[in-house]
Design an enzyme around this catalytic site. Structure first.
Site, PDB file in Angstrom:
ATOM      1  N   CYS A  93      15.971  83.173  50.103  1.00 58.06           N
ATOM      2  CA  CYS A  93      16.862  83.854  49.172  1.00 58.06           C
ATOM      3  C   CYS A  93      16.930  83.016  47.897  1.00 58.06           C
ATOM      4  O   CYS A  93      17.619  81.998  47.840  1.00 58.06           O
ATOM      5  CB  CYS A  93      18.250  84.010  49.790  1.00 58.06           C
ATOM      6  SG  CYS A  93      19.409  84.864  48.706  1.00 58.06           S
ATOM      7  N   LEU A  94      16.170  83.429  46.917  1.00 55.06           N
ATOM      8  CA  LEU A  94      16.127  82.759  45.615  1.00 55.06           C
ATOM      9  C   LEU A  94      15.919  83.853  44.586  1.00 55.06           C
ATOM     10  O   LEU A  94      14.901  84.550  44.622  1.00 55.06           O
ATOM     11  CB  LEU A  94      14.987  81.740  45.588  1.00 55.06           C
ATOM     12  CG  LEU A  94      14.800  80.914  44.335  1.00 55.06           C
ATOM     13  CD1 LEU A  94      16.019  80.020  44.082  1.00 55.06           C
ATOM     14  CD2 LEU A  94      13.546  80.054  44.439  1.00 55.06           C
TER      15      LEU A  94
END
Length: 181
Positions: A111-112
Site C-alpha cells: 500500500c503506497l
C-alpha cells in the site's frame, strides 16, 4: 567511382537497418536505460538493485536493509516489474520477504499511493514519476511513510495502536524468521 557508389549504398543499408533496430526498442526500454543509470547514482544507502539479466531492465530485485526503525537488521526483497505501458502506468511491485508491516500484507502486496494509477490523495502515479521515486517510496515505508490510519495489514496497525511493545516484538520475530541478513 564504382567502389564509392557501392560503399555509399552499403552504408545506406546499414543506417537503415540500425534505424529499424532502434524502432523496435520500446519507449519503456528507452526510458529505463536513462532512468536506471540515474537511479544507480542516487540510490539510498540502504538499497541495492540486482538485475538477473543486464539486458532486461524492466524486471529487477530491490533489497532494502533499513538502518533504523522497527525493521532494522532485516533484508527485505521486492520484485519490480515495469509494464510495457510505462511511464503511463506505474511499475508492479511485490514484496518477496514475509514481514509484519501495516502497509505491506503478509502475501507481499504493498500500500503506497505512488504505486496507484488513481490515488485519492493526489500523490499517485504520474508520467513524470520515475523508478527512483518508487525505490525511495519503498525505502520510506520502513522509516517515515508508515501509515497506521489507512493500513493494508489492518491487524498489524491495530496491534500497533493497541500495544506498541507487542507490535515491536512481532516485527522482530518476523525479522529473525524471514529477513535475517
Amino acid at each position: 567511382m564504382i567502389t564509392l557508389s557501392r560503399k555509399l549504398k552499403k552504408e545506406s543499408v546499414e543506417v537503415k537497418e540500425s534505424c529499424d533496430m532502434t524502432k523496435r526498442i520500446s519507449i519503456r526500454d528507452r526510458l529505463l536505460v536513462k532512468e536506471i543509470q540515474e537511479m544507480e547514482n542516487t540510490l539510498p544507502s540502504t538499497c541495492r538493485t540486482t538485475f538477473s539479466d543486464p539486458n532486461i531492465l524492466h524486471e529487477f530485485v530491490l533489497c532494502i536493509c533499513p538502518d533504523e526503525g522497527f525493521w532494522k537488521g532485516g533484508t527485505y526483497k521486492f520484485i519490480i516489474n515495469v509494464p510495457e505501458e510505462y511511464n503511463m502506468v506505474p511499475p508492479n511491485v511485490k514484496c518477496l520477504t514475509k514481514l509484519w508491516h501495516p502497509n505491506i500484507s503478509v502475501t507481499g502486496d504493498i500500500c503506497l499511493s505512488l504505486l496507484r494509477q488513481n490515488s485519492i490523495d493526489g500523490l499517485g502515479w504520474a508520467p513524470t514519476r520515475k523508478i527512483k521515486d518508487v525505490i525511495w517510496g519503498l525505502n520510506s515505508l520502513f522509516t517515515d511513510l508508515l501509515n497506521f490510519d489507512d493500513p493494508l495489514n489492518s491487524e498489524a496497525a491495530e496491534q500497533y495502536q493497541r500495544d506498541q511493545k507487542e507490535f515491536q516484538t512481532k516485527v522482530k520475530e518476523y525479522v529473525l524468521l524471514y529477513a535475517s541478513r
